[in-house]
Write a protein that holds these residues in place. Structure first.
Motif, PDB file in Angstrom:
ATOM      1  N   ARG A 152      72.704   7.133   8.070  1.00 15.48           N
ATOM      2  CA  ARG A 152      71.569   6.222   7.899  1.00 15.48           C
ATOM      3  C   ARG A 152      71.708   4.953   8.741  1.00 15.48           C
ATOM      4  N   ASP A 158      70.953   0.070  21.149  1.00 16.83           N
ATOM      5  CA  ASP A 158      71.117   0.534  22.533  1.00 16.83           C
ATOM      6  C   ASP A 158      72.305   1.468  22.635  1.00 16.83           C
ATOM      7  N   ILE A 167      67.974  11.619  16.986  1.00 16.97           N
ATOM      8  CA  ILE A 167      67.124  11.417  15.811  1.00 16.97           C
ATOM      9  C   ILE A 167      66.276  12.679  15.650  1.00 16.97           C
TER      10      ILE A 167
ATOM     11  N   PHE B 173      71.756  -6.259  24.834  1.00 15.34           N
ATOM     12  CA  PHE B 173      72.134  -4.937  24.321  1.00 15.34           C
ATOM     13  C   PHE B 173      72.007  -5.012  22.800  1.00 15.34           C
ATOM     14  N   ILE B 174      71.265  -4.086  22.207  1.00 13.02           N
ATOM     15  CA  ILE B 174      71.190  -4.077  20.736  1.00 13.02           C
ATOM     16  C   ILE B 174      72.401  -3.317  20.212  1.00 13.02           C
ATOM     17  N   SER B 175      73.409  -4.070  19.750  1.00  8.16           N
ATOM     18  CA  SER B 175      74.592  -3.435  19.164  1.00  8.16           C
ATOM     19  C   SER B 175      74.326  -3.083  17.704  1.00  8.16           C
ATOM     20  N   SER B 176      73.607  -3.985  17.034  1.00 10.40           N
ATOM     21  CA  SER B 176      73.312  -3.811  15.609  1.00 10.40           C
ATOM     22  C   SER B 176      71.838  -4.128  15.414  1.00 10.40           C
ATOM     23  N   PRO B 177      71.149  -3.305  14.628  1.00  9.57           N
ATOM     24  CA  PRO B 177      69.690  -3.415  14.609  1.00  9.57           C
ATOM     25  C   PRO B 177      69.162  -4.524  13.714  1.00  9.57           C
ATOM     26  N   LEU B 180      64.207  -4.603  15.479  1.00 10.08           N
ATOM     27  CA  LEU B 180      64.000  -3.843  16.720  1.00 10.08           C
ATOM     28  C   LEU B 180      62.871  -4.462  17.534  1.00 10.08           C
ATOM     29  N   GLU B 188      62.440   2.108  10.106  1.00  9.63           N
ATOM     30  CA  GLU B 188      62.302   3.433   9.491  1.00  9.63           C
ATOM     31  C   GLU B 188      62.106   4.517  10.556  1.00  9.63           C
ATOM     32  N   ARG B 189      61.351   4.172  11.583  1.00 10.96           N
ATOM     33  CA  ARG B 189      61.144   5.162  12.650  1.00 10.96           C
ATOM     34  C   ARG B 189      62.446   5.486  13.378  1.00 10.96           C
ATOM     35  N   ALA B 190      63.381   4.534  13.328  1.00  7.09           N
ATOM     36  CA  ALA B 190      64.690   4.766  13.968  1.00  7.09           C
ATOM     37  C   ALA B 190      65.679   5.419  13.000  1.00  7.09           C
ATOM     38  N   LEU B 192      66.535   4.280   9.936  1.00  6.43           N
ATOM     39  CA  LEU B 192      67.275   3.360   9.065  1.00  6.43           C
ATOM     40  C   LEU B 192      66.636   3.329   7.672  1.00  6.43           C
TER      41      LEU B 192
END
Lengths: 327, 304
Positions: A152, A158, A167, B173-177, B180, B188-190, B192
């Motif tokens: 989850r 990235d 996904i 860089f997105i290390s942690s969301p 978004l 939710e679309r990702a 999570l």
């Protein structure tokens, strides 16, 4: 009617090949079911069970109850092209990169500094992005004998784009769900408090994924502070974290986590920790390796000549908290 | 509206910005809730201070599976996890997988994180500065446990420094969301879990929440102006109609922080602690010219 699982997104990162049936066959053909003594030296264990190109995981790390002595032996034997599961690791990843042992890393976390930065920029090391928990989830899947695990977390990052994750539309809920590929490493190094000669091992205290790595890996090398009699194991079977039949080698290495702490037994060598962390962050790891790895014959030579009995006794005395670490 | 405890004790005369940030965070800790924190650093110092003064029944876990410890402070450098002092008197010793699964089923109320960069949607970068694709970047350590904390806790709190290079329109860089792209349902679309995401950002200078998934200024420290706060950001946040004052540390808070939680100064003396702030005779606050002497610098790595 053809029904297909819907893949909504996927990362482009190379991942260690997923092959649960291949792993089962390996286990069938290589893991000894009989109680066979597996005691050997660190030199022999690393020579026999770590090959160039292997996927390597180690549990905990160079500074925190990790197989520090085994990691030094890998460097001393100048293993090459390892693919590192770099989860929850401070300086070990940088030491192995500095020594030229590593060509790929799946990253959860490592202590950054000039060594890895340079290696990545020069193309000597390729990094694939995960997180610590995603890495242990992958090892969990490997330990379960399944090809992937829904998780989850990790979606939307990235890192996802540079990983082996996907996904999918979950066929049960219809919701977008991240799946990560199972990881069955070629070799796992695990340092424990106690083990018998067959590899039944006890770990006291917290950890990352000792049990999962032991079950998921083709070759498992246990180093232990203390060898205990199997009668002692049978006396309290609930304490056996790692069962003998997934273990390939048992190495008796007192102070095997040095310079790190072995909870309940000895404290970390603060001065040494500060030095190696400083060298990782600012440069100078080649000097460190020359002194602590190449400049000594083995772990015992290092303890004898560079640390000394007095220092070791101080570290033992500083480990004042015993609750939870005695059987 | 954000719940914040009234500071206990009399306002301190001298403190540094790092100490101020930790004390404010401690007053934001909710009693009886679970916190998943990175071992060491400002998040752990804040929750330990809160447990002493404001939220005795708050519980924390660390990435190596320590549940609700009563740590034997101070900790040796780096020995914030898998160590006997950090794990002391816990209720359970688990593993990274066990705490990860506890969070995945919804047991973790809050996560507190540090970050290199944050954007208006609360996305966190701890991987690199520069451009990943072109290879023109400076590499950092990666998300570690932060990605899971930001994904799986019900609410995520960031503690970071108030600097222009940290507050950027888009993280490298997105290390942690975070949220978004900021659109509704993006998490939710990702994949999570529902109803999770960024909650607060606290710097030594300011406190932010999110309105419609976009960063909103809701509080300012008494030793900075609104212009200073906005001037050290590379984008303009939303601004709440009424701003809270982030009350400076009290003597009681600082005594506990300096003598019990961080006696070696590993968080509040060594490294980047910001400016020293002084209470002036007229009751206002401002930076002091010279640092007060007294506590020795132990020359240890910044992280515990």
């Amino acid at each position: 009617m053809v029904k297909e699982l819907e893949i909504l997104a996927e990362g482009e990162g190379e991942y260690h090949p997923v092959d649960p049936d291949g792993f089962r066959q390996w286990v069938r053909d290589h893991k000894k079911r009989a109680l066979v003594p597996k005691l050997m030296s660190a030199k022999e264990a690393i020579e026999r069970f770590v090959q160039d190109g292997d996927y390597l995981v180690y549990e905990c790390n160079y500074l925190q109850r990790g197989p520090a002595a085994l990691i030094r032996e890998i460097i001393r034997q100048r293993k090459r092209n390892l693919w590192l599961g770099a989860k929850f690791t401070w300086v070990a990843a940088a030491l192995l990169v500095e020594a030229g042992c590593v060509s790929k890393m799946d990253v959860g976390f490592f202590l950054f500094g000039p060594t890895v930065d340079r290696a990545v920029k020069e193309g000597r090391v390729k990094i694939y992005e995960y997180s610590n928990v995603v890495m242990t989830n992958r090892i969990k899947a490997g330990a379960m004998g399944i090809p992937f695990l829904p998780v989850r977390s990790f979606g939307g990052t990235d890192g996802f784009n540079y990983s082996g994750a996907k996904i999918i539309r979950d066929p049960y809920t219809g919701q977008p769900t991240v799946i990560v590929p199972a990881l069955n490493p070629d070799v796992a190094l695990i340092h424990v408090h106690q083990a018998d000669v067959y590899g039944n091992a006890r770990v006291f205290g917290t950890g990352i994924s000792d049990v999962e790595s032991a079950l998921a890996s083709k070759k498992v090398i246990i180093s232990t502070e203390e060898i205990v009699d199997t009668e002692e194991i049978r006396h309290n079977p609930g304490l056996t974290a790692i069962p003998y039949y997934c273990v390939d080698a048992v190495v008796h290495l007192p102070f095997g986590a040095y310079p790190g702490e072995m909870a309940g037994r000895y404290a970390s060598d603060v001065e040494h920790v500060v030095q190696v962390v400083g060298a990782t962050m600012r440069g100078g790891l080649e000097v460190y390796l020359e002194k602590w790895v190449y400049g000594v014959e083995d772990h015992f030579d290092m303890l004898d000549r560079l640390v000394g009995w007095k220092r070791l006794q101080q570290l033992v005395q500083r480990a004042t908290i015993k609750e939870g670490y005695l059987p | 509206m954000i719940q914040m405890q009234q500071p206990k004790g009399i306002p301190a005369a001298y403190f540094n910005e790092r100490e101020h940030q930790i004390c404010v965070m401690a007053r934001l800790i909710e009693d009886g809730k679970t916190y998943w924190v990175a071992g060491g650093g400002t998040p752990m110092a804040s929750i330990l201070l809160a447990k002493k003064l404001y939220a005795p029944n708050a519980v924390y876990v660390t990435e190596d599976g320590v549940l609700a410890p009563e740590p034997a402070l101070p900790l040796d450098p780096i020995m914030t996890m898998v160590s006997s002092r950090a794990s002391y008197r816990a209720l359970q010793w688990g593993t990274m997988n066990s705490v990860g699964f506890h969070a995945q089923i919804g047991l973790m109320d809050y996560g507190i994180l540090n970050t290199l960069q944050v954007d208006p949607y609360g996305n966190v970068n701890s991987t690199l500065l520069g451009d990943y694709k072109s290879g023109e970047f400076r590499r950092f350590g990666g998300p570690g446990g932060a990605d899971s904390i930001a994904s799986l806790c019900w609410r995520t709190i960031l503690m970071t420094d108030h600097e222009k290079r940290k507050f950027v329109p888009r993280v490298d860089f997105i290390s942690s969301p975070g949220f978004l792209d900021g659109t509704e349902g993006a998490r939710e679309r990702a994949g999570l879990p529902k109803d999770t995401g960024p909650y607060l950002v606290l710097t030594p200078w300011a406190l932010f929440d999110y309105e419609e998934r976009y960063l909103r200024l809701i509080g300012i420290s008494p030793f900075v102006t609104m212009e200073q706060v906005l001037g050290e950001m590379n984008f303009r946040p939303k601004i709440a109609p009424q701003l809270i004052t982030l009350e400076p540390p009290t003597e009681e808070e600082l005594t506990i922080l300096r003598t019990e939680i961080d006696p070696r100064g590993q968080v509040t003396i060594t490294g980047d602690i910001g400016r020293w702030i002084q209470k002036r005779e007229d009751g206002t606050y401002g930076p002091v010219e010279a640092e007060p002497e007294g506590r020795p610098n132990p020359n240890l790595p910044r992280s515990w």
